[in-house]
Enzyme design. Sequence first.
Site, mmCIF file in Angstrom:
data_model
loop_
_atom_site.group_PDB
_atom_site.id
_atom_site.type_symbol
_atom_site.label_atom_id
_atom_site.label_comp_id
_atom_site.label_asym_id
_atom_site.label_seq_id
_atom_site.Cartn_x
_atom_site.Cartn_y
_atom_site.Cartn_z
ATOM 1 N N ARG A 48 48.690 38.408 61.496
ATOM 2 C CA ARG A 48 47.568 39.355 61.356
ATOM 3 C C ARG A 48 48.035 40.543 60.512
ATOM 4 O O ARG A 48 47.333 41.034 59.643
ATOM 5 C CB ARG A 48 47.068 39.825 62.736
ATOM 6 C CG ARG A 48 46.128 41.012 62.647
ATOM 7 C CD ARG A 48 45.265 41.235 63.886
ATOM 8 N NE ARG A 48 45.957 41.058 65.133
ATOM 9 C CZ ARG A 48 46.885 41.876 65.639
ATOM 10 N NH1 ARG A 48 47.234 42.980 65.001
ATOM 11 N NH2 ARG A 48 47.465 41.619 66.793
ATOM 12 N N TYR A 100 23.442 45.553 49.207
ATOM 13 C CA TYR A 100 23.231 44.306 49.948
ATOM 14 C C TYR A 100 22.600 44.634 51.309
ATOM 15 O O TYR A 100 23.023 45.586 51.985
ATOM 16 C CB TYR A 100 24.584 43.593 50.103
ATOM 17 C CG TYR A 100 24.557 42.456 51.070
ATOM 18 C CD1 TYR A 100 23.633 41.423 50.929
ATOM 19 C CD2 TYR A 100 25.438 42.403 52.139
ATOM 20 C CE1 TYR A 100 23.589 40.363 51.831
ATOM 21 C CE2 TYR A 100 25.413 41.353 53.040
ATOM 22 C CZ TYR A 100 24.479 40.339 52.880
ATOM 23 O OH TYR A 100 24.442 39.308 53.776
ATOM 24 N N ASP A 172 31.432 48.961 45.362
ATOM 25 C CA ASP A 172 31.362 47.528 45.646
ATOM 26 C C ASP A 172 31.195 46.822 44.298
ATOM 27 O O ASP A 172 30.153 46.923 43.659
ATOM 28 C CB ASP A 172 30.189 47.254 46.590
ATOM 29 C CG ASP A 172 30.076 45.782 46.986
ATOM 30 O OD1 ASP A 172 30.544 44.928 46.213
ATOM 31 O OD2 ASP A 172 29.492 45.497 48.055
HETATM 32 O O1 P1T Z 1 28.796 37.860 52.761
HETATM 33 P P1 P1T Z 1 30.032 38.723 52.817
HETATM 34 O O2 P1T Z 1 31.241 38.073 52.220
HETATM 35 O O3 P1T Z 1 30.282 39.270 54.192
HETATM 36 O O4 P1T Z 1 29.770 39.968 51.835
HETATM 37 C C1 P1T Z 1 28.777 40.917 52.038
HETATM 38 C C2 P1T Z 1 28.355 41.502 50.710
HETATM 39 C C3 P1T Z 1 28.868 42.720 50.302
HETATM 40 N N1 P1T Z 1 28.535 43.255 49.101
HETATM 41 C C4 P1T Z 1 27.685 42.630 48.268
HETATM 42 C C5 P1T Z 1 27.314 43.271 46.963
HETATM 43 C C6 P1T Z 1 27.131 41.394 48.620
HETATM 44 O O5 P1T Z 1 26.303 40.802 47.758
HETATM 45 C C7 P1T Z 1 27.457 40.813 49.885
HETATM 46 C C8 P1T Z 1 26.862 39.525 50.330
HETATM 47 N N2 P1T Z 1 25.710 39.155 49.655
HETATM 48 C C9 P1T Z 1 24.981 38.003 49.865
HETATM 49 C C10 P1T Z 1 25.279 37.109 50.820
HETATM 50 C C11 P1T Z 1 23.819 37.825 48.989
HETATM 51 O O6 P1T Z 1 23.282 36.704 48.879
HETATM 52 O O7 P1T Z 1 23.396 38.802 48.374
#
Ligand code: P1T
Length: 382
Positions: A48, A100, A172
């Site tokens: 971890r 998102y 991001d």
């Molecule tokens: O799905 P995950 O790996 O937990 O990531 C979240 C996330 C964070 N930031 C952005 C810009 C993202 O687009 C996402 C996840 N987005 C999708 C699953 C989507 O279809 O937009």
Amino acid sequence: MNYEFETRAVHAGQDPEKETGAVIPAISMSTTFRQDGVGNHKGYEYSRTGNPTRHRLEQQVASLENAKYGLGFASGSSATASIQLMLNEGDHIITADDVYGGTYRFFDKVMRRFNLSYDYTGDMSKENLQKLLKPNTRMIWMETPSNPLLKVFDINTVAEFARDNNLILVVDNTFASPYIQNPLDLGADLVMHSSTKYLGGHSDVVGGIVVTNSDKLADELRFLQNSAGAIPSPFDSWLLSRGIKTLPLRMQRHSESALKIANYLEKNESVSRVYYPHLESHNDYQLAKEQMRLGGGIVSFDLENKEIAEKFLSELKLFYLAESLGGVESLAEYPPTMTHGSIEPERRKEIGINDGLVRLSVGIENVNDLIKDIQNAFDRTI
Ligand code: P1T
């Protein structure tokens, strides 16, 4: 590593195994590591805390983002959560409005319970940031380009404001990927990715990653990575490293095809608006041209209403109707009820997510096949 991006994508953190010469090092599945004496170990104690395969991934992405440090997480969402855990009760965060849906949900439904407050805005100019600034503001959060409206914000300007006011700027960078832009070079403090998307590139691994040049932030985040424990498995880390090697090739094809599709959609009478950073009609076209090496693989567009959008989506064959993005296969989705369904309808309207919005993740198939698929879906819908 002083090599160009494409070379680093293949080699950074990926040296052949010392003991055997294996060009692809064995996946390090061990959860624990033998010590020669108490505290006398070879850099790894418990998986971890640190794992050789994850470490290779972390070095690889750090190199691509021109960062000193990289930290792997179990998902983009857990990377987001771990960054938020750096804050304290009572802190205030300024957030770009278009993020998102799951990120908004985490801020609004989880972190607010711990007395953190968030201001959402579509205007990241210094004047507006100054208006939103409070004595307890600690962080600015933005996606650029944003999900799903492809808004582009000026990283340089926001970074200057953050620096002047002692705030942490988080970008991001999921939609652009490190091949298209490197926000740390423009002054961001932390850059995160949902590596589920372009970094992995094959829709077969969920992951997240954060990079930084700050010793202090890296220490804090490493402490949280270990304490909260939202780490990727060795196998997932290996899959990600494997995918990243072809990132430059994929991003070129995604961007080239997405631009063609965006141009095609702009000429279509049923489409009232197309959102794509490298289209001249984009609100921040000049900025997008300067800040982004390519336009990326995501195109969003407005159809007249929900019914037409849903019918269109159900008529696509090659574009799979599915959440997520950034894989080699093309996907299409309906943000209002799918990826951004956790945002209240009134707020969606304020942000500009219309009821007829469709989002495409343009894959690496032949672009003529993709355009035909879209044309056929239009023919059957309208
Ligand atoms: O799905 P995950 O790996 O937990 O990531 C979240 C996330 C964070 N930031 C952005 C810009 C993202 O687009 C996402 C996840 N987005 C999708 C699953 C989507 O279809 O937009």
